[in-house]
Write an enzyme that holds these catalytic residues in place. Sequence first.
Site, mmCIF file in Angstrom:
data_model
loop_
_atom_site.group_PDB
_atom_site.id
_atom_site.type_symbol
_atom_site.label_atom_id
_atom_site.label_comp_id
_atom_site.label_asym_id
_atom_site.label_seq_id
_atom_site.Cartn_x
_atom_site.Cartn_y
_atom_site.Cartn_z
ATOM 1 C CG LEU A 23 32.315 40.678 53.269
ATOM 2 C CD1 LEU A 23 31.286 40.832 52.158
ATOM 3 C CD2 LEU A 23 32.946 42.040 53.556
ATOM 4 C CB THR B 33 27.515 31.678 60.337
ATOM 5 O OG1 THR B 33 27.114 32.806 61.097
ATOM 6 C CG2 THR B 33 27.143 30.405 61.072
ATOM 7 C CG ASN C 50 21.545 37.879 53.859
ATOM 8 O OD1 ASN C 50 21.679 36.648 53.976
ATOM 9 N ND2 ASN C 50 21.550 38.700 54.913
ATOM 10 C CG PHE D 170 24.184 29.583 58.267
ATOM 11 C CD1 PHE D 170 24.268 30.955 58.408
ATOM 12 C CD2 PHE D 170 23.726 28.835 59.348
ATOM 13 C CE1 PHE D 170 23.898 31.590 59.596
ATOM 14 C CE2 PHE D 170 23.353 29.457 60.542
ATOM 15 C CZ PHE D 170 23.436 30.834 60.664
ATOM 16 C CB SER E 143 20.996 33.474 60.674
ATOM 17 O OG SER E 143 20.599 33.436 59.315
ATOM 18 C CG ASN F 33 18.413 34.265 55.687
ATOM 19 O OD1 ASN F 33 17.263 34.582 55.389
ATOM 20 N ND2 ASN F 33 19.396 35.132 55.793
ATOM 21 C CB THR F 34 19.215 28.461 59.445
ATOM 22 O OG1 THR F 34 20.361 28.712 58.622
ATOM 23 C CG2 THR F 34 19.217 26.994 59.868
ATOM 24 C CE LYS G 120 25.196 39.158 64.083
ATOM 25 N NZ LYS G 120 26.056 39.142 62.888
ATOM 26 C CG ASN H 143 21.896 37.949 62.386
ATOM 27 O OD1 ASN H 143 21.913 38.270 61.187
ATOM 28 N ND2 ASN H 143 22.508 36.863 62.837
ATOM 29 N N GLY I 200 21.322 47.224 56.953
ATOM 30 C CA GLY I 200 21.590 48.563 56.439
ATOM 31 C C GLY I 200 20.752 49.611 57.154
ATOM 32 C CB SER J 141 24.513 47.056 55.019
ATOM 33 O OG SER J 141 23.922 45.809 55.298
#
Length: 352
Positions: free
Chosen positions: A63, A85, A110, A114, A175, A177-178, A217, A246, A268, A319
């Site tokens: 956030l 991050t 999301n 990063f 994550s 998303n990388t 994590k 995560n 969430g 969330s």
Amino acid sequence: MYPLARPFLFALDAERAHGMALRGMDLAHSMGLSRLLTAPSAPFPTKLLGLTFPNPVGLAAGLDKNGDHIEALFALGFGFVEVGTVTPRAQAGNPAPRLFRVPEHRAIINRMGFNNLGVAALVKNVEALKTRPGILGINIGKNKDTPNDQAARDYLNCLERVYPLADYITVNISSPNTAGLRELQEEQQLRALVSTLREAQEKLAAQHRKRVPLLVKVSPDLSDEDIDAASRVLNDLGVDGVIATNTTVSRVAINQHRLAKEAGGLSGAPLLGRSTATLRRLRTRLPEAMPLIGVGGIMSGADAVAKTSAGAQLVQLYSGLIYRGPKLIGECVEAIRRRKEGRSSGMRTDHE
Ligand SMILES: Cc1cc2nc3c(=O)[nH]c(=O)nc-3n(C[C@H](O)[C@H](O)[C@H](O)COP(=O)(O)O)c2cc1C
């Protein structure tokens, strides 16, 4: 006040609403009005990792990526705030839209990727803090264009920069998303990366004459075998704690929803079960003394207690804060407190 602001924020694009909410929170804090947003709970000091947390409920990473809002976030009543991050160099993240609310499921998808201003900007923000009323965690990652076989360099770079400023440091290898990041959780890669970081941690501890705990994590998408292998490595190498979890790439819980096909991590309410199951398995595989932080799908005090019942000593929210507002923080603190008091007076509760 959050119930009044929520319909307005939810009418906006999710990323814009996030930005506005954070600016509103900063404004309220600068005017000494954070108490309008939430009634802070009574202290509930919790000792873990050699630190005293004012209460066991923290803000999860993502956030406040650059540490721009730390004081205002503490003013909401969090016992600890995890920023990041952060990566060595600034990067823009994925193109928008990259943040989606799924209100029917009290969920978020999301694929931010990063987006952050780089570790130097975060360090500057943390150095400028006037007060530090809670525990500050700093979550570190690697740049998108750094191949996995050089990832250790990025993590080391961040570790060295944030070490003097952090109360604890989280190594984010989970994550979605990388591209390829989560492969770092695979046994051999994990061993190589974490042993490099552990060695650096020992050197930094001597150099700075303070020991900053290092946590890892993990993802909720690990198989049982993966969890067991990761537990072995993390225990062998003596990490200080584990954060579970995560976001998930699974869409099972929302598969009929029109946004289910959006790429990214789901967080969430639909994440609670899977994330807590990961935590529970880690608890059975790691020594009892290894601290665990439970995060994923906490939308109520009962959900927070589900995490502590599964073996977490601390919990984090993200969330839930978007859906329930800051009053969720106090609700979780009180639920965990009641559970603990119930246990110490020998009462049994529904979760046992
Ligand atoms: C928009 C968004 C961005 C996130 N960014 C990060 C991040 O940068 N680093 C990280 O470790 N986790 C990140 N997370 C994951 C959260 O820290 C948390 O682990 C996850 O959302 C599950 O908790 P929740 O169900 O309470 O949201 C992000 C989550 C969201 C929703």
